[in-house]
Scaffold this motif. Structure first.
Motif, short mmCIF file in Angstrom:
data_model
loop_
_atom_site.label_atom_id
_atom_site.label_comp_id
_atom_site.label_asym_id
_atom_site.label_seq_id
_atom_site.Cartn_x
_atom_site.Cartn_y
_atom_site.Cartn_z
N ALA A 194 20.39 21.99 -106.77
CA ALA A 194 19.63 21.97 -108.03
C ALA A 194 20.37 21.15 -109.08
N ALA A 195 21.70 21.27 -109.11
CA ALA A 195 22.49 20.48 -110.06
C ALA A 195 22.34 18.99 -109.78
N LEU A 196 22.29 18.61 -108.49
CA LEU A 196 22.11 17.20 -108.15
C LEU A 196 20.74 16.70 -108.58
N TYR A 197 19.71 17.52 -108.42
CA TYR A 197 18.39 17.12 -108.91
C TYR A 197 18.42 16.89 -110.42
N ARG A 198 19.11 17.76 -111.14
CA ARG A 198 19.20 17.60 -112.59
C ARG A 198 19.97 16.34 -112.96
N LEU A 199 21.04 16.04 -112.19
CA LEU A 199 21.78 14.80 -112.44
C LEU A 199 20.91 13.58 -112.17
N ALA A 200 20.14 13.64 -111.10
CA ALA A 200 19.24 12.53 -110.78
C ALA A 200 18.24 12.30 -111.91
N ALA A 201 17.74 13.39 -112.48
CA ALA A 201 16.81 13.26 -113.61
C ALA A 201 17.53 12.68 -114.83
N LEU A 202 18.75 13.14 -115.06
CA LEU A 202 19.53 12.66 -116.19
C LEU A 202 19.77 11.16 -116.11
N TYR A 203 20.10 10.69 -114.90
CA TYR A 203 20.37 9.27 -114.71
C TYR A 203 19.10 8.45 -114.47
N GLU A 204 17.95 9.13 -114.53
CA GLU A 204 16.65 8.48 -114.34
C GLU A 204 16.52 7.86 -112.95
N TRP A 205 16.99 8.60 -111.96
CA TRP A 205 16.81 8.19 -110.57
C TRP A 205 15.55 8.80 -109.98
N ASP A 206 14.87 9.64 -110.73
CA ASP A 206 13.68 10.31 -110.21
C ASP A 206 12.47 9.39 -110.27
N PRO A 212 10.39 21.55 -104.32
CA PRO A 212 8.98 21.96 -104.23
C PRO A 212 8.10 20.82 -104.70
N TYR A 213 7.05 20.55 -103.95
CA TYR A 213 6.16 19.43 -104.26
C TYR A 213 5.36 19.75 -105.52
N GLY A 214 5.42 18.85 -106.49
CA GLY A 214 4.69 19.04 -107.73
C GLY A 214 5.59 19.30 -108.93
N MET A 215 6.87 19.52 -108.69
CA MET A 215 7.81 19.77 -109.78
C MET A 215 8.64 18.51 -110.04
N TRP A 216 8.90 18.24 -111.31
CA TRP A 216 9.77 17.14 -111.68
C TRP A 216 11.21 17.54 -111.39
#
Length: 227
Positions: free
Chosen positions: A28-40, A62-66
């Motif tokens: 979950a922390a990696l997903y948040r980092l990816a969002a922070l760095y705009e890799w999403d 989960p499909y549908g969540m940012w």
């Protein structure tokens, strides 16, 4: 974030093994980092992690969540075929797990797999010469980068043998005309090995995208024809 309250999910802390909980928190922390760095890429692309144990179960978004919404408790547990294990508030994208399943299954040390569609990453993936290891940051990936030819949307399991052959043992993968992929034996190492993740990533994003925009369309098309 750790207890899932942000997404309104019931906390799984104490309801799963300590090893699974730690994997959930780290992923979950990696997903948040990816969002922070705009890799999403909105709700698309995925980062998966193998849950320690003999069951060959994995965690995925989960499909549908940012990415910025994902919590430890909202991550979904799936098997090798992307079937949901236990209860989940959201579905998963089975097609999106195809590449991840192939790497988790085919590479023993691939405990985490990260796939992104960033502007800079997609630009580099469209260049015939690929990643230029001409600077301090990209040079850190010397002898670690490999390429896989574009075969269309990656939803077909029959591509797995060719993908694994392209990867070999190299952890940083550039998917031609597509995006970037990294795998590692830990979640933290996968984050570090993602192709081109310099601290000054914003400068790199703008520069790479600008360079790619100046290349001829013929040059960009050539990448798809290379073996």
């Amino acid at each position: 974030m750790a207890d899932g309250s942000v997404a309104g999910a019931v906390s799984l802390k104490g309801r799963v093994s300590e090893e699974e909980w730690q994997a959930r928190v780290d992923l979950a922390a990696l997903y948040r980092l990816a969002a922070l760095y705009e890799w999403d890429d909105m709700i698309y692309t995925h980062i998966s992690a193998r849950i320690p144990g003999p069951e060959h179960h994995f965690l995925i978004n989960p499909y549908g969540m940012w990415f910025e919404e994902i919590t430890a408790s909202s991550l979904v547990k799936v098997d090798q075929s992307a079937n949901v294990i236990g209860h989940a508030e959201h579905p998963v994208n089975p097609a999106g797990f195809t590449v991840h399943a192939a790497i988790h299954d085919g590479i023993e040390g691939a405990h985490c797999v990260m796939h992104t569609h960033t502007t800079a990453g997609s630009a580099v993936a469209c260049l015939r010469e690929g990643l230029s290891q001409s600077n301090f940051y990209s040079a850190q990936l010397h002898a670690m980068v490999t390429y896989h030819a574009f075969e269309g949307i990656t939803i077909h399991a029959e591509e797995a043998p060719r993908l694994l052959a392209s990867i070999g043992t190299k952890p940083a993968v550039i998917l031609r005309n597509h995006g970037l992929l990294a795998w590692g034996d830990t979640i933290a190492r996968t984050f570090a090995e993602r192709p081109a993740v310099p601290p000054r990533w914003r400068i790199g994003n703008r520069s790479v995208a600008r360079v790619a925009a100046t290349k001829s369309s013929t040059n960009l098309r050539c990448a798809s024809a290379e073996p």
